[in-house]
Design a protein around this motif. Structure first.
Motif: not given
Length: 306
Positions: A67-74
């Protein structure tokens, strides 16, 4: 560079309303993928879930397996344009992008680089509140490009752009895909998708209608036809209808024939001694295919006036 977008059995309900209903598809890198559907089909909801702005009721939406939220510095991972008006009007374009750069660990020089890339270098120091819609769209695209991400999402990116801007965006999407990025574009402009997209994902009432190449979608969505011009329209019509073809007159005295290929039409005309001035196979346009395949999914339709 590109990463795969994966939508798997995605569902979103708002009370008794189902905005997205068991939706599944894949968007691959190195391609421009158009995301189409009638108003209310669930396109924006799907994009908002993909960006972690809305929680799904069921299923999943991932980029590169997470999920997008698990990627730091989106912004280094996914760049997106969802609402070009969602910028503080009192800020300058440079200040807006510089703030985003700081919070995402992006060099500040990128703010000026992307402003130049989208044609806003001379307006970088002006407050966004004084921007036209087209300028706001360009700023939104600059925001998406800021982190040089491998995945880019654009929701109606052509709104407010002049013809030069439309051509520029078309070239930009092609270049980004050619660089190996994943480019996912939601639009209601069928002609632009026909000129820009490699693949299509088409939905209606939150459900998948098609996920395939542009040419394949247009070909299966509507019957192929052949445009014919002849000084003996009556004679040719009789010969063709006897073979089971459907013939109807169109503009400038031409005939539109469905049910027979061009080669067979030519053979019948030759056999009957009917001269032909034109014999042109015509494939369905993307818009015709879209209208036919989504006819049952349109939420609001205009009534003809008496």
């Amino acid at each position: 560079m590109g990463r795969v977008i994966e939508i798997d059995e995605l569902t979103k309900r708002y009370g008794d309303t189902t905005a997205v209903d068991g939706l599944s598809f894949t968007v691959r890198p190195g391609r421009v993928t158009g995301f189409l559907g009638p108003n209310g089909a669930g396109k924006t909801t799907t994009l908002r879930i993909l960006l972690g702005l809305v929680a799904p009721t069921g299923g999943s939406a991932t980029v590169d397996g997470a999920p997008f939220g698990e990627h730091p510095r989106g912004l280094r991972h996914v760049g997106a344009l969802l609402d070009a008006g969602d910028v503080h009007g009192g800020r300058t374009a440079r200040a807006h992008l510089s703030a985003l750069a700081r919070t995402n660990g992006i060099p500040r020089r990128r703010a000026d680089e992307v402003l130049a890339e989208v044609g806003l270098a001379e307006a970088a120091g002006k407050r966004v509140g004084g921007y036209s819609l087209g300028m706001r769209q360009r700023l939104g695209i600059a925001t998406a490009l800021l982190g040089e991400p491998p995945v880019l999402l654009f929701d109606e990116p052509l709104n407010g752009l002049d013809p030069e801007g439309v051509l520029w965006v078309r070239g930009l999407f092609r270049r980004l895909a050619d660089e190996g990025r994943t480019v996912f574009v939601s639009s209601h402009l069928m002609s632009e998708m026909e000129n820009t997209a490699d693949d299509l994902v088409v939905i209606g009432r939150g459900r998948l209608i098609a996920a395939e190449g542009v040419v394949a979608f247009a070909a299966r969505g509507a019957r192929l036809s052949v445009t014919v011009r002849t000084p003996d329209a009556a004679g040719l019509t009789a010969a063709l209808t006897a073979e089971g073809a459907a013939v109807r007159p169109v503009q400038d005295g031409a005939l539109s024939v469905t049910g027979l290929p061009a080669a067979r039409i030519g053979e019948l005309a030759c056999r009957g001694g009917v001269p032909l001035h034109e014999l042109s196979p015509r494939t369905a346009s993307l818009e015709e295919a879209f209208m036919e395949l989504t006819a049952d999914s349109v939420e609001y339709t205009a009534k003809e006036t008496p």
